[in-house]
Each structure stands twice: as structure tokens, then as C-alpha cells.
Design a protein around this motif. Sequence first.
Motif, PDB file in Angstrom:
ATOM      1  N   ARG A  19     -61.298  -2.755 -26.218  1.00  0.00           N
ATOM      2  CA  ARG A  19     -60.200  -1.789 -26.253  1.00  0.00           C
ATOM      3  C   ARG A  19     -59.024  -2.351 -27.037  1.00  0.00           C
ATOM      4  O   ARG A  19     -58.880  -3.563 -27.212  1.00  0.00           O
ATOM      5  N   CYS A  20     -58.170  -1.440 -27.503  1.00  0.00           N
ATOM      6  CA  CYS A  20     -57.015  -1.822 -28.321  1.00  0.00           C
ATOM      7  C   CYS A  20     -56.064  -2.717 -27.532  1.00  0.00           C
ATOM      8  O   CYS A  20     -55.644  -2.348 -26.430  1.00  0.00           O
ATOM      9  N   PRO A  21     -55.698  -3.892 -28.042  1.00  0.00           N
ATOM     10  CA  PRO A  21     -54.803  -4.782 -27.313  1.00  0.00           C
ATOM     11  C   PRO A  21     -53.385  -4.239 -27.204  1.00  0.00           C
ATOM     12  O   PRO A  21     -52.583  -4.742 -26.419  1.00  0.00           O
ATOM     13  N   LEU A  22     -53.077  -3.195 -27.970  1.00  0.00           N
ATOM     14  CA  LEU A  22     -51.709  -2.667 -27.960  1.00  0.00           C
ATOM     15  C   LEU A  22     -51.573  -1.460 -27.022  1.00  0.00           C
ATOM     16  O   LEU A  22     -50.722  -1.445 -26.151  1.00  0.00           O
ATOM     17  N   CYS A  23     -52.437  -0.453 -27.199  1.00  0.00           N
ATOM     18  CA  CYS A  23     -52.281   0.771 -26.414  1.00  0.00           C
ATOM     19  C   CYS A  23     -53.426   0.996 -25.432  1.00  0.00           C
ATOM     20  O   CYS A  23     -53.377   1.931 -24.632  1.00  0.00           O
ATOM     21  N   GLY A  24     -54.472   0.164 -25.477  1.00  0.00           N
ATOM     22  CA  GLY A  24     -55.591   0.313 -24.557  1.00  0.00           C
ATOM     23  C   GLY A  24     -56.584   1.381 -24.989  1.00  0.00           C
ATOM     24  O   GLY A  24     -57.542   1.662 -24.268  1.00  0.00           O
ATOM     25  N   ARG A  49     -60.924  -1.147 -34.967  1.00  0.00           N
ATOM     26  CA  ARG A  49     -59.737  -0.325 -35.086  1.00  0.00           C
ATOM     27  C   ARG A  49     -59.590   0.581 -33.869  1.00  0.00           C
ATOM     28  O   ARG A  49     -60.585   1.105 -33.354  1.00  0.00           O
ATOM     29  N   CYS A  50     -58.339   0.777 -33.439  1.00  0.00           N
ATOM     30  CA  CYS A  50     -58.049   1.663 -32.307  1.00  0.00           C
ATOM     31  C   CYS A  50     -58.309   3.119 -32.724  1.00  0.00           C
ATOM     32  O   CYS A  50     -57.818   3.568 -33.760  1.00  0.00           O
ATOM     33  N   ALA A  51     -59.085   3.826 -31.888  1.00  0.00           N
ATOM     34  CA  ALA A  51     -59.427   5.211 -32.212  1.00  0.00           C
ATOM     35  C   ALA A  51     -58.294   6.183 -31.871  1.00  0.00           C
ATOM     36  O   ALA A  51     -58.346   7.354 -32.263  1.00  0.00           O
ATOM     37  N   ASP A  54     -52.565   8.013 -32.621  1.00  0.00           N
ATOM     38  CA  ASP A  54     -51.134   7.707 -32.581  1.00  0.00           C
ATOM     39  C   ASP A  54     -50.873   6.206 -32.605  1.00  0.00           C
ATOM     40  O   ASP A  54     -49.728   5.772 -32.427  1.00  0.00           O
ATOM     41  N   CYS A  55     -51.922   5.426 -32.769  1.00  0.00           N
ATOM     42  CA  CYS A  55     -51.774   3.955 -32.814  1.00  0.00           C
ATOM     43  C   CYS A  55     -52.480   3.439 -34.071  1.00  0.00           C
ATOM     44  O   CYS A  55     -51.842   3.177 -35.068  1.00  0.00           O
ATOM     45  N   GLY A  56     -53.815   3.278 -34.008  1.00  0.00           N
ATOM     46  CA  GLY A  56     -54.580   2.890 -35.195  1.00  0.00           C
ATOM     47  C   GLY A  56     -54.547   1.413 -35.545  1.00  0.00           C
ATOM     48  O   GLY A  56     -54.965   1.017 -36.631  1.00  0.00           O
ATOM     49  N   LEU A  57     -54.051   0.551 -34.616  1.00  0.00           N
ATOM     50  CA  LEU A  57     -54.043  -0.903 -34.858  1.00  0.00           C
ATOM     51  C   LEU A  57     -55.459  -1.403 -35.159  1.00  0.00           C
ATOM     52  O   LEU A  57     -56.424  -0.905 -34.580  1.00  0.00           O
TER      53      LEU A  57
END
Length: 353
Positions: A19-24, A49-51, A54-57
Motif C-alpha cells: 500500500r501507498c506509504p503516504l495515503c494508504g 504507484r499509488c492507485a 488524488d495521490c499517485g506517489l
Amino acid sequence: MPSQAGRRKPSPESIQEPRCPLCGGSGELLHRDLTDRLYGVAGRWRLSRCANRDCGLAWLDPAPKELAAAYESYYTHAIRDDGSWRRRLYERLRSGYLATRFGYGGRNTEVWEKFGGNLLACLPHRCAAFDAGVMWLPAQPGGKLLEIGCGNGDLLERMAALGWQVQGIEPDSKSADIALARGLPVIVGELGDLDELDEQKFGPGAFDAIIMSHVIEHVADPVALLRACRRILKTDGRLVTLTPNLEALGRRWFGRDWLHLDPPRHLHLFTPESMLIACDQAGFVNASCQTTIRDANWTLGASLALRLKGRYRMGELSWLTRTAGLALLYLEWFYIWFDDRTGEELVVVARKG
Ligand SMILES: [Zn+2]
């Protein structure tokens, strides 16, 4: 920045990604089997990549545990020779531009320097280089400025000459030694040591401005670094961060050959949205983000070299790749008029508030 909603399709492998380390948000695979084609560090990495649109890290997977070898000869250790008349003329024209655009130099700047500097700044890549040369900071005589990752001190020296009281931190001891030899106050320390340095050296509210150029993509915990920056800024202090833009046209054009993927050194690659989320999580208010084509001729030329030859050595561009890089820069500059999210780098300005 306009929303990018609806642009990306989820990968069929997304459920296998962490999972995305920034937004989960759930992760999806962007690239597999990436190798280091700049310095030849052994290993293969995936870029996830975060799916969440609104994030996309994007983050490197697996994150390297030991990065020291990856940074051998990463920095420029030489001081450039600035003695030529062309260089002196360029510096005076730049001073003229900085006087009108950011208020540096006061009445010491000649009218012809201001006129010539603004004429030169009509060239979009020159304008971007001038702006980045002061990290988009307006003049603040006597203001205290910290550069994190100051290298051999080029930028720090220029900012000191423009009236800032400067301080640098640099993890590479060879680069730091050059900066120290120039009389610049530089601490040799890992970027992750900022918490410790904060307590020992600086204390809360020590700086009017903090600048980081191509640093945040190298650290394991970007939000922790931003939080530490916020602590040592004054109440109305300003953080300016420059980092590669995952939404850049160069990445769309060159994919896995895009220079700024730079595995295994770039642990995170940000979109405008994910950069603002990181600033928000660190407690900054009024963070803003724009993109720039600064050095895009080099980034795009080197990406083309990676595409054509499979590898690239820092500073080595053929006539073909150098010319193509400049042509692609102008194409990107034209494109940005219609989609301002697509410059090669993100410029983030955040205030402590
Ligand atoms: Zn995310």
C-alpha cells in the motif's frame, strides 16, 4: 493544479503491490526489473504507484537497505571556473533579472543589466534557471537560510552573496569539504539526522527559509524530513523543495528510460498531488506546487541517451542528444501552456503558518 481524475487505469497486478506509504491507497506496478544504468549498482527494482488518483506517489520496491555504494561519485566534486568574460556578463545579466523579479541587489544594479537580464529571461530555460538559482525566494537581507543537501556549495555561496546568512548540511564528505574550503558553514551529516541536528545545533524557529534541491526523493521517510524542516523554521518561514515530477512529459515520452527514475537512489517520486499531501501531513499550510522546465534539456537528452544506448554517464551528452534535448525542452515548454502539470520538476513552496 487541475485534477488528473480518470487518467490512470488500474494494473491487473495492483493487488500484489504494497500500500501507498503516504495515503494508504492500493499500489499498482509501474515498472519491473529496473536496473541502475548510471552507476551500475547491482540489483533489480520495481517501481510501484499509488492507485489513488488524488495521490499517485511512486515508490521503489524493495527499498534499498544500504545506499552508500549507490552514491559513489554521485556528486560533482569540482568547482567550476567562472573567470571568462562571457561568464561575467552572464552573471551581471542574471543579477539584473534577479533585481527586477525578486528584489535582489537594490540600487546597485544597472539599468542595462536589468534590461539585458529580462531579455535573456525571454528564453524559457534561462528564465527557469534564473528562478531556480535563488530557489524562487525573494530577497531578505540578513535572513537565515538552511540548504539541506548543499553539495559543494554552489547555491549556498550565491545565496550568501545575495545577502542571506547561510547554513548547509551535506551527507557527502568530499562535497562538504569543498564547501567548507570556500568558507561556507556546512555540517557533514546524513539527511535523516536532521532531528538530531535540530536539537543539537539549530533549535526550533531557527530559519527564515529552508531549501532542498533534489533531496526529498532520496530519503526513506519524506514526511519526517518535512516535519523536521517545519520545526526549525520561523513562524512565517518558507520551505522550497525541488524534486522530479512523476507526471512530467519526459516520463510519458521515455517511460522506464526517464533519467529521473534513477533506481536505486530515488526512493519516492512525487506527483503534484502527493507532494501537497506530504506537506499537509507534515503540518505546513498554504503549500503550493508548480512545475518547471529547468534543466529539462539535460534530463530529456540523457533520457534519450538511455533509450538509444542503454546507459548514460553523468555529463556526457553527444551532439545529437544535446540538440534533441533542447528541442524536447521547447516542446515541453509549449505543452505546459496547455497542461501545467507536465514540467520535468516540481517546485513546492510551503509556509510554516
Ligand atoms: Zn497514495
